[in-house]
Design an enzyme around this catalytic site. Structure first.
Site, PDB file in Angstrom:
ATOM      1  N   LYS A  78       0.832  -1.211   0.000  1.00 47.84           N
ATOM      2  CA  LYS A  78       0.000   0.000   0.000  1.00 47.84           C
ATOM      3  C   LYS A  78       0.870   1.266   0.000  1.00 47.84           C
ATOM      4  CE  LYS A  78      -2.261  -0.996   3.835  1.00 47.84           C
ATOM      5  NZ  LYS A  78      -1.598  -2.271   4.234  1.00 47.84           N
ATOM      6  N   ARG A 108      -9.467   0.780   9.275  1.00 47.38           N
ATOM      7  CA  ARG A 108      -8.991  -0.575   9.547  1.00 47.38           C
ATOM      8  C   ARG A 108      -9.987  -1.367  10.383  1.00 47.38           C
ATOM      9  NH1 ARG A 108      -3.069   0.486   9.031  1.00 47.38           N
ATOM     10  NH2 ARG A 108      -1.894  -1.417   9.359  1.00 47.38           N
ATOM     11  N   ARG A 160      12.163  -6.405   5.567  1.00 46.02           N
ATOM     12  CA  ARG A 160      11.978  -5.009   5.137  1.00 46.02           C
ATOM     13  C   ARG A 160      12.853  -4.031   5.913  1.00 46.02           C
ATOM     14  NH1 ARG A 160       6.001  -2.399   4.910  1.00 46.02           N
ATOM     15  NH2 ARG A 160       6.046  -2.569   7.168  1.00 46.02           N
ATOM     16  N   ARG A 190      11.520  -1.676  11.211  1.00 46.79           N
ATOM     17  CA  ARG A 190      10.440  -1.283  12.113  1.00 46.79           C
ATOM     18  C   ARG A 190      10.298  -2.306  13.237  1.00 46.79           C
ATOM     19  NH1 ARG A 190       5.253   0.258   8.473  1.00 46.79           N
ATOM     20  NH2 ARG A 190       4.268  -0.879  10.178  1.00 46.79           N
ATOM     21  N   ARG A 220      -0.032  -8.878  13.509  1.00 49.69           N
ATOM     22  CA  ARG A 220      -0.618  -7.895  12.576  1.00 49.69           C
ATOM     23  C   ARG A 220      -1.462  -8.585  11.515  1.00 49.69           C
ATOM     24  NH1 ARG A 220       4.585  -5.227  10.605  1.00 49.69           N
ATOM     25  NH2 ARG A 220       3.354  -3.793   9.354  1.00 49.69           N
TER      26      ARG A 220
HETATM   27  P1  AMP Z   1       1.053   0.543   9.062  1.00 51.02           P
HETATM   28  O1  AMP Z   1       2.243   1.410   8.809  1.00 51.02           O
HETATM   29  O2  AMP Z   1      -0.143   0.963   8.254  1.00 51.02           O
HETATM   30  O3  AMP Z   1       1.353  -0.920   8.941  1.00 51.02           O
HETATM   31  O4  AMP Z   1       0.623   0.788  10.599  1.00 51.02           O
HETATM   32  C1  AMP Z   1       1.515   0.471  11.662  1.00 51.02           C
HETATM   33  C2  AMP Z   1       0.746   0.309  12.957  1.00 51.02           C
HETATM   34  O5  AMP Z   1       0.081   1.530  13.288  1.00 51.02           O
HETATM   35  C3  AMP Z   1      -0.372  -0.734  12.935  1.00 51.02           C
HETATM   36  O6  AMP Z   1       0.098  -2.039  13.165  1.00 51.02           O
HETATM   37  C4  AMP Z   1      -1.268  -0.225  14.059  1.00 51.02           C
HETATM   38  O7  AMP Z   1      -0.713  -0.520  15.331  1.00 51.02           O
HETATM   39  C5  AMP Z   1      -1.190   1.280  13.866  1.00 51.02           C
HETATM   40  N1  AMP Z   1      -2.240   1.778  12.927  1.00 51.02           N
HETATM   41  C6  AMP Z   1      -2.051   2.296  11.681  1.00 51.02           C
HETATM   42  N2  AMP Z   1      -3.223   2.633  11.121  1.00 51.02           N
HETATM   43  C7  AMP Z   1      -4.184   2.310  12.031  1.00 51.02           C
HETATM   44  C8  AMP Z   1      -5.598   2.389  12.039  1.00 51.02           C
HETATM   45  N3  AMP Z   1      -6.272   2.876  10.998  1.00 51.02           N
HETATM   46  N4  AMP Z   1      -6.249   1.949  13.151  1.00 51.02           N
HETATM   47  C9  AMP Z   1      -5.584   1.462  14.214  1.00 51.02           C
HETATM   48  N5  AMP Z   1      -4.255   1.341  14.273  1.00 51.02           N
HETATM   49  C10 AMP Z   1      -3.543   1.763  13.187  1.00 51.02           C
END
Ligand code: AMP
Length: 212
Positions: A10, A84, A123, A157, A168
């Protein structure tokens, strides 16, 4: 809107699409990581859930998005990693109704679980330009950082560690996958085969958008 599990691509595709279409990119993951880095109260609250691969509470994330969406009436947005949960999707519907702005496309990037585990495990990201590399599939070759011109400052990360990765992916299945029906039922969903190469995936996205 990009929908899809962690590691589906994404962020990578969003970077390209926003440049081509002049969209305002809203990534809740990026916004939350920035709050954590700055040590804000919101960041401190979010960090534990993020490190464990769990979701940050809806109210926190919705508030963060609301501030941005209400801030700029004219912009066209690309939502990446939000919503989400069904609760977040309902909050978004209410915000957009208020703004009289429609959701135009929901792009679902699908990638099998084994491939996601492989991608997330290797990654590495640059702290300065945000570019993403992979130990096996896209190793860093010393090219200049797009932000500093020097070498990229690579890091892994915390939530790309294997225990957090499994969590996740489980969280995605349980809490985010139901959004496929939420948007599918409204005829907004376009399915993209995210297992292909980056250019091919981008081609599918471009034609999904042009096809209306
Ligand atoms: P991402 O970079 O999109 O993989 O997001 C990293 C982490 O941020 C996720 O594993 C969640 O802990 C948190 N996070 C990101 N977007 C959301 C969301 N829309 N709702 C809840 N937690 C989020």
């Amino acid at each position: 809107m990009f929908l899809g599990p962690p590691g589906a691509g994404k962020g990578t595709q969003a970077e390209r699409l926003k440049a081509d279409l002049g969209l305002t990119h809203l990534s809740t993951g990026d916004l939350l990581r920035d709050e954590v880095k700055r040590g804000t109260p919101l960041g401190l609250e979010a960090k534990r859930a993020m490190d464990a691969g769990e979701l940050v509470p809806d109210a926190v994330v919705v508030g963060m998005i609301r501030d941005r969406l209400v801030g700029d009436a004219a912009a066209n947005y690309l939502l990446d990693g939000f919503p989400r949960t069904i609760g977040q999707a309902e909050a978004l519907d209410a915000m957009l109704a208020e703004k009289r702005a429609p959701i135009e496309h929901v792009l679902l990037l699908s990638v099998p679980r084994e491939e996601l585990v492989r991608r997330l495990g290797g990654r590495w990201l640059c702290r300065n330009c945000g570019k993403s590399y992979h130990e096996t599939f896209a190793p860093y070759g010393g090219e200049p950082c797009e932000a500093t011109g020097g070498k990229c400052d690579l890091y892994q990360r915390d939530d790309d560690r294997s225990d957090a990765v499994a969590n996740r992916l489980n969280v995605y299945e349980a809490q985010t996958a139901p959004l496929v029906d939420h948007y599918g039922g409204r005829g907004l969903l376009r399915r993209i085969d995210g297992e292909r190469g980056q250019d091919e995936v981008y081609g599918q996205i471009a034609s999904a958008i042009q096809g209306g």
